[in-house]
Design an enzyme around this catalytic site. Structure first.
Site, PDB file in Angstrom:
ATOM      1  N   THR A  49      76.112   2.434   8.295  1.00 20.90           N
ATOM      2  CA  THR A  49      74.761   1.423   7.941  1.00 20.90           C
ATOM      3  C   THR A  49      75.205   0.884   6.499  1.00 20.90           C
ATOM      4  O   THR A  49      76.116   0.983   5.942  1.00 20.90           O
ATOM      5  CB  THR A  49      73.514   2.334   7.752  1.00 20.90           C
ATOM      6  OG1 THR A  49      73.595   3.397   6.648  1.00 20.90           O
ATOM      7  CG2 THR A  49      73.368   3.383   9.020  1.00 20.90           C
TER       8      THR A  49
ATOM      9  N   THR B  75      57.188   0.169  10.364  1.00 19.86           N
ATOM     10  CA  THR B  75      56.826  -0.327   9.096  1.00 19.86           C
ATOM     11  C   THR B  75      58.074  -0.837   8.290  1.00 19.86           C
ATOM     12  O   THR B  75      59.184  -0.520   8.418  1.00 19.86           O
ATOM     13  CB  THR B  75      56.071   0.677   8.154  1.00 19.86           C
ATOM     14  OG1 THR B  75      57.131   1.548   7.312  1.00 19.86           O
ATOM     15  CG2 THR B  75      55.207   1.519   8.661  1.00 19.86           C
TER      16      THR B  75
ATOM     17  N   ASP C 247      54.987  -0.931   1.485  1.00 16.76           N
ATOM     18  CA  ASP C 247      55.656  -0.297   0.540  1.00 16.76           C
ATOM     19  C   ASP C 247      55.430   1.022   0.466  1.00 16.76           C
ATOM     20  O   ASP C 247      54.308   1.468   0.005  1.00 16.76           O
ATOM     21  CB  ASP C 247      55.446  -1.029  -0.729  1.00 16.76           C
ATOM     22  CG  ASP C 247      56.350  -0.492  -1.833  1.00 16.76           C
ATOM     23  OD1 ASP C 247      56.848   0.437  -1.663  1.00 16.76           O
ATOM     24  OD2 ASP C 247      56.266  -1.239  -3.046  1.00 16.76           O
TER      25      ASP C 247
ATOM     26  N   TYR D 211      70.156  10.413  -6.172  1.00 15.79           N
ATOM     27  CA  TYR D 211      69.932  10.456  -4.734  1.00 15.79           C
ATOM     28  C   TYR D 211      69.928  12.153  -4.423  1.00 15.79           C
ATOM     29  O   TYR D 211      69.219  12.437  -3.834  1.00 15.79           O
ATOM     30  CB  TYR D 211      70.936   9.849  -4.161  1.00 15.79           C
ATOM     31  CG  TYR D 211      70.929   9.803  -2.677  1.00 15.79           C
ATOM     32  CD1 TYR D 211      70.136   8.859  -1.927  1.00 15.79           C
ATOM     33  CD2 TYR D 211      71.560  10.618  -1.964  1.00 15.79           C
ATOM     34  CE1 TYR D 211      69.872   8.912  -0.579  1.00 15.79           C
ATOM     35  CE2 TYR D 211      71.376  10.490  -0.499  1.00 15.79           C
ATOM     36  CZ  TYR D 211      70.543   9.644   0.185  1.00 15.79           C
ATOM     37  OH  TYR D 211      70.393   9.652   1.631  1.00 15.79           O
TER      38      TYR D 211
ATOM     39  N   LYS E 163      66.807  14.257  -2.457  1.00 18.64           N
ATOM     40  CA  LYS E 163      66.917  14.658  -1.192  1.00 18.64           C
ATOM     41  C   LYS E 163      66.908  16.355  -1.317  1.00 18.64           C
ATOM     42  O   LYS E 163      66.305  16.812  -0.442  1.00 18.64           O
ATOM     43  CB  LYS E 163      68.119  14.263  -0.324  1.00 18.64           C
ATOM     44  CG  LYS E 163      68.222  12.946  -0.232  1.00 18.64           C
ATOM     45  CD  LYS E 163      67.191  12.404   0.667  1.00 18.64           C
ATOM     46  CE  LYS E 163      67.399  11.018   1.170  1.00 18.64           C
ATOM     47  NZ  LYS E 163      66.256  10.742   1.998  1.00 18.64           N
TER      48      LYS E 163
ATOM     49  N   SER F 209      66.422  13.293   5.494  1.00 14.46           N
ATOM     50  CA  SER F 209      66.984  13.974   4.256  1.00 14.46           C
ATOM     51  C   SER F 209      68.668  13.488   4.195  1.00 14.46           C
ATOM     52  O   SER F 209      68.512  12.266   4.633  1.00 14.46           O
ATOM     53  CB  SER F 209      66.930  15.415   4.214  1.00 14.46           C
ATOM     54  OG  SER F 209      67.617  15.916   3.294  1.00 14.46           O
TER      55      SER F 209
ATOM     56  N   ASN G 117      61.790   7.833   7.265  1.00 13.66           N
ATOM     57  CA  ASN G 117      62.927   7.249   7.078  1.00 13.66           C
ATOM     58  C   ASN G 117      63.289   6.393   6.028  1.00 13.66           C
ATOM     59  O   ASN G 117      64.424   5.964   5.563  1.00 13.66           O
ATOM     60  CB  ASN G 117      63.219   6.542   8.462  1.00 13.66           C
ATOM     61  CG  ASN G 117      64.424   5.674   8.492  1.00 13.66           C
ATOM     62  OD1 ASN G 117      65.679   6.174   8.325  1.00 13.66           O
ATOM     63  ND2 ASN G 117      64.452   4.319   8.272  1.00 13.66           N
TER      64      ASN G 117
END
Length: 272
Positions: free
Chosen positions: A183, A32, A56, A148, A152, A134, A83
């Site tokens: 990333t 997705t 979404d 953030y 998590k 996580s 993810n």
């Protein structure tokens, strides 16, 4: 044995990398993304083994519909990998209500909705594996990433309880907790608050702490993830990278030292 894997946030980063690795190994993948064009290369290479879905994750109805479509298309869903997510960089004081809610909507509620949607499928199958992305920042904290961290930490608590609830149905739950990798999580995918100069020192500390020699190589995670989805007895928690384990151990040793120092007072507060 080939499995059907549903993975969100497959347009880039870990999601794209892992989806390609699964397909290369012969698994079927439901991938997705908000922009399906980002999956064209995988579709062109792997054909009918990939089902690209525009999604979404913040849309609960769309999450349930995507799981139903995946089940109808491939007949089963063996693994769900939640993810999709992003980082919000900014101090607690700087964070607006909208920014805070959007961080929790994507990182926590989107994950929750997809988890709820897939559970009836996995219960009916008598097996399944839910993998929640996580972070080591779901175990320990840093300044300037408070929201953030909170998202998590919420994922950690939810998933630990979930693991206890669904074990009897043959469903496993794993929290994957990466340290920082190269990333675009901290760049193109990130959101940023309007900075206040009062927190420049905390921002400088975070930037210094994220030195390049501590950042992992995303491609190096592929063998671990492939081993995870093939495991008959997967762990509840998997720290990815070499920074998270010593850091978490150090922080928890400090926590226990503090708890021990206050234990007499804490025990007296029990009242009997």
């Amino acid at each position: 044995m080939a499995k059907t894997i549903f993975i969100t946030g497959a347009s880039r980063g870990f999601g794209k990398l892992w989806a390609a690795a699964f397909l290369e190994k012969g698994h079927k993948v439901v991938a997705t993304a908000r922009d399906l064009r980002s999956l064209d290369d995988l579709v062109n290479k792997y054909g009918t083994n990939i089902l690209p879905l525009q999604l979404d994750v913040n849309d609960r109805a769309a999450d349930f519909a995507a799981i139903a479509q995946a089940k109808q298309h491939f007949g089963s869903i063996d693994v769900l990998i939640n993810n999709a997510g992003y980082g919000l960089f900014g101090s607690i004081e700087e964070t607006t209500e909208q920014q805070a809610r959007e961080q929790m909507e994507t990182n926590f509620f989107g994950l929750l909705w997809l988890t709820q949607a897939v559970l009836p499928v996995m219960r009916a199958q008598g097996h399944g594996h839910i993998i929640q992305l996580s972070s080591v920042l779901g175990l320990v904290t840093v300044p300037i990433l408070g929201l953030y961290n909170a998202s998590k930490f919420a994922v950690e608590g939810l998933s630990e309880s979930l693991a206890q609830e669904v074990k009897a149905f043959g469903i496993n739950v794993t929290l994957v907790e990466p340290n920082q990798f190269a990333t675009d999580w901290g760049s193109a995918s990130a959101a940023v608050t309007t900075p206040m100069p009062e927190y420049d020192g905390a921002r400088a500390w975070l930037q210094a702490a994220a030195s390049e020699d501590k950042i992992g190589i995303p491609e190096a995670t592929v063998p671990a993830i492939l081993q995870l989805i093939d495991s008959e007895n997967p762990p509840l928690r998997l720290l990815l990278g070499k920074q998270g384990h010593p850091w978490t151990r150090q922080v928890y040793e400090g926590r226990f030292a503090e708890w021990d120092a206050w234990q007499e007072i804490a025990a007296a507060a029990h009242g009997k």
